[in-house]
Motif scaffolding. Sequence first.
Motif, PDB file in Angstrom:
ATOM      1  N   ASP A  85       0.832  -1.205   0.000  1.00  0.00           N
ATOM      2  CA  ASP A  85       0.000   0.000   0.000  1.00  0.00           C
ATOM      3  C   ASP A  85       0.868   1.258   0.000  1.00  0.00           C
ATOM      4  O   ASP A  85       0.591   2.218  -0.728  1.00  0.00           O
ATOM      5  N   LEU A  86       1.921   1.246   0.807  1.00  0.00           N
ATOM      6  CA  LEU A  86       2.838   2.385   0.868  1.00  0.00           C
ATOM      7  C   LEU A  86       3.475   2.641  -0.495  1.00  0.00           C
ATOM      8  O   LEU A  86       3.530   3.792  -0.971  1.00  0.00           O
ATOM      9  N   LEU A  87       3.961   1.584  -1.127  1.00  0.00           N
ATOM     10  CA  LEU A  87       4.622   1.736  -2.425  1.00  0.00           C
ATOM     11  C   LEU A  87       3.637   2.195  -3.496  1.00  0.00           C
ATOM     12  O   LEU A  87       3.985   3.011  -4.358  1.00  0.00           O
ATOM     13  N   ASN A  88       2.419   1.660  -3.444  1.00  0.00           N
ATOM     14  CA  ASN A  88       1.408   2.087  -4.418  1.00  0.00           C
ATOM     15  C   ASN A  88       1.122   3.577  -4.306  1.00  0.00           C
ATOM     16  O   ASN A  88       0.893   4.271  -5.306  1.00  0.00           O
ATOM     17  N   ARG A  89       1.136   4.098  -3.084  1.00  0.00           N
ATOM     18  CA  ARG A  89       0.826   5.508  -2.859  1.00  0.00           C
ATOM     19  C   ARG A  89       1.974   6.436  -3.210  1.00  0.00           C
ATOM     20  O   ARG A  89       1.757   7.608  -3.515  1.00  0.00           O
ATOM     21  N   THR A  90       3.178   5.937  -3.153  1.00  0.00           N
ATOM     22  CA  THR A  90       4.319   6.847  -3.263  1.00  0.00           C
ATOM     23  C   THR A  90       5.165   6.685  -4.524  1.00  0.00           C
ATOM     24  O   THR A  90       5.801   7.646  -4.956  1.00  0.00           O
ATOM     25  N   ALA A  91       5.184   5.502  -5.123  1.00  0.00           N
ATOM     26  CA  ALA A  91       6.105   5.258  -6.242  1.00  0.00           C
ATOM     27  C   ALA A  91       5.819   6.164  -7.431  1.00  0.00           C
ATOM     28  O   ALA A  91       6.721   6.831  -7.959  1.00  0.00           O
ATOM     29  N   GLU A  92       4.563   6.206  -7.862  1.00  0.00           N
ATOM     30  CA  GLU A  92       4.226   7.014  -9.032  1.00  0.00           C
ATOM     31  C   GLU A  92       4.332   8.505  -8.713  1.00  0.00           C
ATOM     32  O   GLU A  92       4.837   9.286  -9.535  1.00  0.00           O
TER      33      GLU A  92
END
Length: 233
Positions: free
Chosen positions: A179-186
């Motif tokens: 969830d963290l990566l989905n929110r921050t990567a893009e």
Amino acid sequence: KHIIQAIAMLRQALNVDKSHEKAREKLLELYMLIGYGEETLALAQDILADDPENIDALRAEAFAYGWRGEFEEALKRSAEIAKVTPEDLQNQLLALSLLDRSDAPHAALLEHASDNTGLDPQDARYMLIQSVAHDLTDDREGAVEWATKAAESPPIDVAFVSLLNMQLNRLGQFATSLDLLNRTAEESGDLELKRALVQRLYEVGDIPGVLEQTDEDMASLDSTLLAVRALSL
């Protein structure tokens, strides 16, 4: 091999001009990278003789003293950095590591995380430090609670997200990590976070997610993303 060659060239440059600032900084970085403890310490002290508040040199001193097992000296340097830049998460985590390696009692690690960081308790970095401290003191429940709080807070920067993601993975909190990566990567546009996201999606079997994240002009993808995409087709 290339690092050793670079070190030799930088040493030659410093033989010509001992005060060459960029050469000293790069040489210090390479010494730390390959773990040249005594060389790191000597060069850091040379730099600090000219610039007593040089954060990189203070950090190098802290690492070098830690490598030598001189934890009290290492912690003094870490404390000096924290006074100037309490938001320096790498230094805050170094202090916890030094305390742990010095066999300090668990109470000392928890006290440091609570009272000695100089950070606001509402700061996500404070929460991550608390998570690491609880992890080091064998309180997994507390470590998970604090890491989850940090993940729910607004991300500080890419370096913070990377460190928090590592902690979440260490604690087995893979859904929170994803969830963290989905929110921050893009949003960040950072390649390292994009790689971490794509690899995590592949690991959990979300093939459509992998393909969606790598559905770009293939020339723009790096080798890691290309490899994961190829495995998913």
